[in-house]
Design an enzyme around this catalytic site. Structure first.
Site, short mmCIF file in Angstrom:
data_model
loop_
_atom_site.label_atom_id
_atom_site.label_comp_id
_atom_site.label_asym_id
_atom_site.label_seq_id
_atom_site.Cartn_x
_atom_site.Cartn_y
_atom_site.Cartn_z
N ARG A 122 82.09 -79.51 46.48
CA ARG A 122 83.53 -79.63 46.72
C ARG A 122 84.14 -80.57 45.70
O ARG A 122 83.50 -81.53 45.27
CB ARG A 122 83.79 -80.24 48.11
CG ARG A 122 83.55 -79.33 49.27
CD ARG A 122 84.05 -79.96 50.55
NE ARG A 122 83.32 -81.14 50.94
CZ ARG A 122 83.75 -82.39 50.83
NH1 ARG A 122 84.96 -82.63 50.35
NH2 ARG A 122 83.02 -83.40 51.20
N TYR A 271 81.99 -72.16 44.80
CA TYR A 271 80.99 -72.91 45.58
C TYR A 271 81.49 -73.34 46.96
O TYR A 271 82.63 -73.82 47.10
CB TYR A 271 80.54 -74.16 44.80
CG TYR A 271 79.26 -74.72 45.35
CD1 TYR A 271 78.03 -74.16 44.98
CD2 TYR A 271 79.26 -75.76 46.27
CE1 TYR A 271 76.84 -74.65 45.51
CE2 TYR A 271 78.07 -76.25 46.80
CZ TYR A 271 76.86 -75.69 46.42
OH TYR A 271 75.69 -76.17 46.94
N LYS A 280 85.93 -75.80 55.43
CA LYS A 280 86.68 -77.06 55.36
C LYS A 280 88.19 -76.81 55.27
O LYS A 280 88.99 -77.54 55.87
CB LYS A 280 86.20 -77.88 54.17
CG LYS A 280 84.71 -78.19 54.19
CD LYS A 280 84.32 -79.04 55.37
CE LYS A 280 82.83 -79.32 55.39
NZ LYS A 280 82.44 -80.14 56.53
N HIS A 300 85.54 -82.99 62.44
CA HIS A 300 84.32 -82.86 61.65
C HIS A 300 83.16 -83.37 62.50
O HIS A 300 82.63 -84.46 62.25
CB HIS A 300 84.51 -83.68 60.36
CG HIS A 300 83.47 -83.45 59.32
ND1 HIS A 300 83.22 -84.36 58.32
CD2 HIS A 300 82.62 -82.43 59.10
CE1 HIS A 300 82.27 -83.90 57.54
NE2 HIS A 300 81.88 -82.73 57.99
N SER A 322 78.85 -87.89 55.40
CA SER A 322 77.70 -87.19 54.81
C SER A 322 76.53 -88.17 54.63
O SER A 322 76.71 -89.39 54.60
CB SER A 322 78.10 -86.53 53.50
OG SER A 322 78.81 -87.42 52.72
N CYS A 324 74.13 -88.77 56.74
CA CYS A 324 73.71 -89.47 57.96
C CYS A 324 72.80 -88.59 58.83
O CYS A 324 72.48 -88.95 59.96
CB CYS A 324 74.91 -89.90 58.78
SG CYS A 324 75.80 -91.29 58.07
N ASP A 347 78.66 -78.91 62.41
CA ASP A 347 79.61 -79.46 61.43
C ASP A 347 81.04 -79.61 61.95
O ASP A 347 81.70 -80.58 61.61
CB ASP A 347 79.62 -78.58 60.17
CG ASP A 347 80.26 -79.26 58.97
OD1 ASP A 347 80.05 -80.48 58.81
OD2 ASP A 347 80.97 -78.59 58.21
N ARG A 448 72.07 -75.89 48.94
CA ARG A 448 72.37 -75.51 50.33
C ARG A 448 71.57 -74.32 50.82
O ARG A 448 71.16 -73.47 50.03
CB ARG A 448 73.86 -75.11 50.43
CG ARG A 448 74.84 -76.20 50.05
CD ARG A 448 75.10 -77.11 51.21
NE ARG A 448 75.79 -78.33 50.83
CZ ARG A 448 76.29 -79.18 51.71
NH1 ARG A 448 76.20 -78.94 53.00
NH2 ARG A 448 76.89 -80.28 51.31
O1 O2Y Z 1 79.87 -79.13 48.62
C1 O2Y Z 1 80.23 -78.24 49.39
O2 O2Y Z 1 81.00 -77.37 49.02
C2 O2Y Z 1 79.75 -78.19 50.76
S1 O2Y Z 1 80.47 -79.44 51.73
C3 O2Y Z 1 79.84 -79.29 53.33
C4 O2Y Z 1 79.13 -78.18 53.68
C5 O2Y Z 1 78.64 -78.06 54.96
C6 O2Y Z 1 78.90 -79.05 55.86
N1 O2Y Z 1 79.61 -80.13 55.52
C7 O2Y Z 1 80.05 -80.29 54.27
C8 O2Y Z 1 80.82 -81.57 54.01
O3 O2Y Z 1 81.17 -81.89 52.89
O4 O2Y Z 1 81.10 -82.27 54.98
MN MN Z 2 80.62 -81.39 56.91
#
Ligand code: O2Y
Ligand code: MN
Length: 671
Positions: A122, A271, A280, A300, A322, A324, A347, A448
């Protein structure tokens, strides 16, 4: 409608020709608009080929959205996804042919995708929310302070940015129409979206992560849906061959949200959270705003069902920043005899008070998009079972026998097996260094697995219950090496909201520096674990949470804070964690039964001596150390929270939160 058959294409092509009716429809309201009029976009799209499905079968407002965006993005054709297994297999074949997926023959129907190394996570600083007034999105901070709880973009600037990106961005490609449901179809807590994308990888992943296809499309009826537009931002022909067959456009990546219009437009990245828009973008940013408008919560949080040896069941929702171990906790195997834990979600939780005043939660998702490194039979056997089939892995390493590998699986692979890293280094071993002397990782740290939730052996029987599951406790947590006890309970809802607002967690800015040395860790603020995901002003979000205490008849869940990560003076973890965390959940469970196992401390209720069950623990645990509340630490903590809330929430901080902070500081001073 005329029909064209192309031998080049495996699909039946049709040409949609409804220019007249479209011109008449386009006076309806629009969200994201391109410079040219919606009518001309739609008319331009009117002769577009339809590879699958029939535009005439779509509800008029859905058809209008599809045609408007097709007119803007100018794909070669439109494909309306039905979500069937047959369709999915044809997509997988196509992805393999395009070099985007590689079969992992060691497992059943598992695939590996490797992205352009520039498109691996992200991108927070390129993720914006657009509202007319800046203050509807973010608190206004003083000069010289950098806001950390979201990025706002004016509607005018947004339009410029979109006009710079989307016109013609799908030329030569197919625009897939993905109808999807967040939550069980028909659930009063669920919502529908339509994602338009030119990425088949996104289609295949959305099919795992959401309830995707014809049933979701049907469920829209004449109702609302969240509009999600996604493009990898590489029309054909491309000037340069894509890296790893993964077209993307990192310099132009931009993820945008218009909460007022329930609309998302994402450009340039294929991605995860940037492109699987149900997750998200919709389920947190747009949904948190819908939730505020409609009086519920989009959070979340994982959701977990716990059954005690007497057969009494309770559900908890838990928010963790994240790193944890959120997915591990969601799939925990209890070590306490007779206890059962079952997973509803790992999540995201959508939660609403029902007519009886109980908070009920659904997991809006249908799959897990979990971090691969660190996942193993030791840390999360249930995840390992989940990902044995029908899973798409992204940016993990591949073993010579057609399996996956990442940091944490060292004990689980044959010592002699060849490992090829996500970047293509052959014969990888853990001490391998790059020419620059940097440690080479087998898998990207944000690699992932994308796997169907239904494959998890500990899914809760009610995980698809359209009414949701009743939530008795909300747990906040963080990775706190110092000062923060194993568990404490808020005095009341308002104090609990303050605890959520004050969440902090240890994080690394980057995994390593150029020389391969680990970067120092810092404790960062991450209120409600929502810092990157607020869909509106964090101050208003706090006010929304606080508003529930004013609602007559609402049975507010108890609120707790946990910390599995306290370290002793030698830097060793003081609590064993993983399955042993059930011991803390047991205490929380007892508190939900109103058991007298807590005493007042300056920071909240803490367990009375002996009330955390340590029977059968393999190693001794220093419970006094785990509960010690150092006065200096907590005074500094109050200072840090005060500075953060003052700087970041400024005038939008609800008075009740400030009062809670003042009260905490006073109690700490008296310690
Ligand atoms: O980096 C990404 O695109 C994935 S982010 C993500 C994916 C699954 C669950 N939680 C998250 C997060 O950033 O909290
Ligand atoms: Mn998440």
């Amino acid at each position: 409608m005329s029909s064209l058959i192309s031998l080049r294409n495996i699909f039946t092509r049709r040409t949609y020709n409804v220019a007249k009716s479209l011109a008449a429809q386009t006076h309806l309201h629009h969200g994201l608009r391109h410079k040219s009029s919606a009518a001309s976009d739609a008319i331009a799209a009117a002769s577009i080929k339809v590879a699958n499905g029939n535009l005439n079968d779509l509800q008029p407002h859905v058809r209008q959205y599809v045609l408007e965006k097709a007119g803007l993005c100018k794909p070669d054709q439109i494909y309306i996804c039905d979500g069937s297994e047959e369709e999915n297999q044809s997509f997988i074949k196509q992805l393999e042919k395009d070099g985007l997926l590689k079969k992992l023959p060691k497992y059943d129907n598992c695939y590996l995708a490797l992205t352009d190394p520039k498109d691996v996570a992200r991108v927070e600083h390129k993720t914006v929310i657009s509202t007319k007034n800046q203050r509807d999105t973010i608190p206004i901070v003083e000069d010289g302070i950098k806001g950390q709880v979201g990025y706002w973009m004016s509607p005018r600037k947004l339009q410029e940015e979109l006009d710079d990106r989307f016109p013609g961005c799908m030329k030569g490609r197919t625009m897939y129409v993905i109808p999807f449901s967040m939550g069980p179809i028909g659930s009063p807590l669920g919502k529908i979206g339509i994602e338009l994308t030119d990425s088949l990888y996104v289609v295949a992943s959305m099919r795992i992560m959401t309830r995707m296809g014809a049933a979701a499309m049907k469920a829209i009826g004449s109702g609302e849906f969240v509009k999600c537009l996604h493009s990898i931002g590489q029309p054909l022909p491309m000037e340069k061959k894509p890296t790893n067959h993964w077209p993307c456009n990192p310099p132009k990546t931009l993820i945008t949200h218009i909460p007022d219009k329930r609309e998302i437009a994402s450009f340039g990245s294929g991605y995860g959270g940037n492109s699987l828009l149900g997750k998200k973008c919709f389920a947190l940013r747009i949904a948190s705003r819908i939730a505020k408008d409609e009086g519920w919560l989009a959070e979340h949080m994982l959701i977990l069902g716990l059954t005690n040896p007497q057969g009494v069941k309770r559900y908890v929702a838990a928010a963790f920043p994240s790193a944890c171990g959120k997915t591990n906790l969601a799939m925990i195997n209890p070590t306490l005899p007779g206890w059962k834990a079952e997973c509803v979600g790992d999540d995201i939780a959508w939660m609403k008070f029902d007519e009886e005043g109980r908070l009920r939660a659904i997991n809006p998702e249908y799959g897990f998009f979990g971090v691969a490194p660190g996942t193993s039979h030791d840390t999360n056997p249930n995840a390992m079972e989940t990902i044995k089939s029908n899973t798409v892995f992204t940016n993990v390493a591949e073993t010579g026998d057609g399996g996956f590998f990442w940091e944490g699986l060292e004990k689980e692979v044959d010592k002699n097996v060849d490992i090829t890293t996500w970047l293509g280094h052959k014969n990888w071993h853990k001490d391998m260094l790059s020419d620059a002397g940097k440690k080479i990782l087998s898998a990207h740290p944000n690699s992932r697995f994308c796997a169907p939730a239904s494959q998890c052996p500990v899914m809760d029987p009610a995980w698809e219950d359209p009414r949701g599951v009743p939530i008795d406790a909300i747990i906040f947590g963080g990775r706190r090496p110092k000062g923060v006890p194993l568990v404490y309970e808020a005095f009341n809802w308002q104090h609990g909201v303050f605890i959520g607002a004050s969440m902090r967690s240890e994080a690394t800015a980057a995994a390593q520096d150029a020389s391969g040395k680990a970067m120092p860790k810092v404790v960062m603020h991450d209120p409600f674990a929502m810092r990157p995901f607020f869909g509106y002003n964090f101050g208003d979000y706090l006010a929304h949470w606080l508003s529930f205490q004013e609602k007559p008849g609402y049975k507010l869940p108890k609120i707790f804070h946990v910390n599995w990560f306290r370290k002793d003076s030698n830097g060793s973890f003081m609590w064993p964690g993983f399955g042993e965390n059930t011991r803390v959940l047991e205490w929380i469970f007892k508190r939900c039964n109103e058991d007298n196992v807590a005493e007042k401390s300056a920071i909240g209720y803490v367990p009375t001596e002996g009330s955390i069950n340590l029977d059968g623990l393999k190693e001794s645990v220093d419970m006094h150390g785990l509960y010690h509340l150092p006065k200096d630490f907590w005074l500094e903590e109050c200072q840090a929270i005060r500075k953060y809330l003052k700087e970041q929430v400024n005038k939008d901080l609800p008075e009740a939160i400030k009062l809670e902070l003042d009260a905490l500081e006073q109690r700490v001073r008296k310690m």
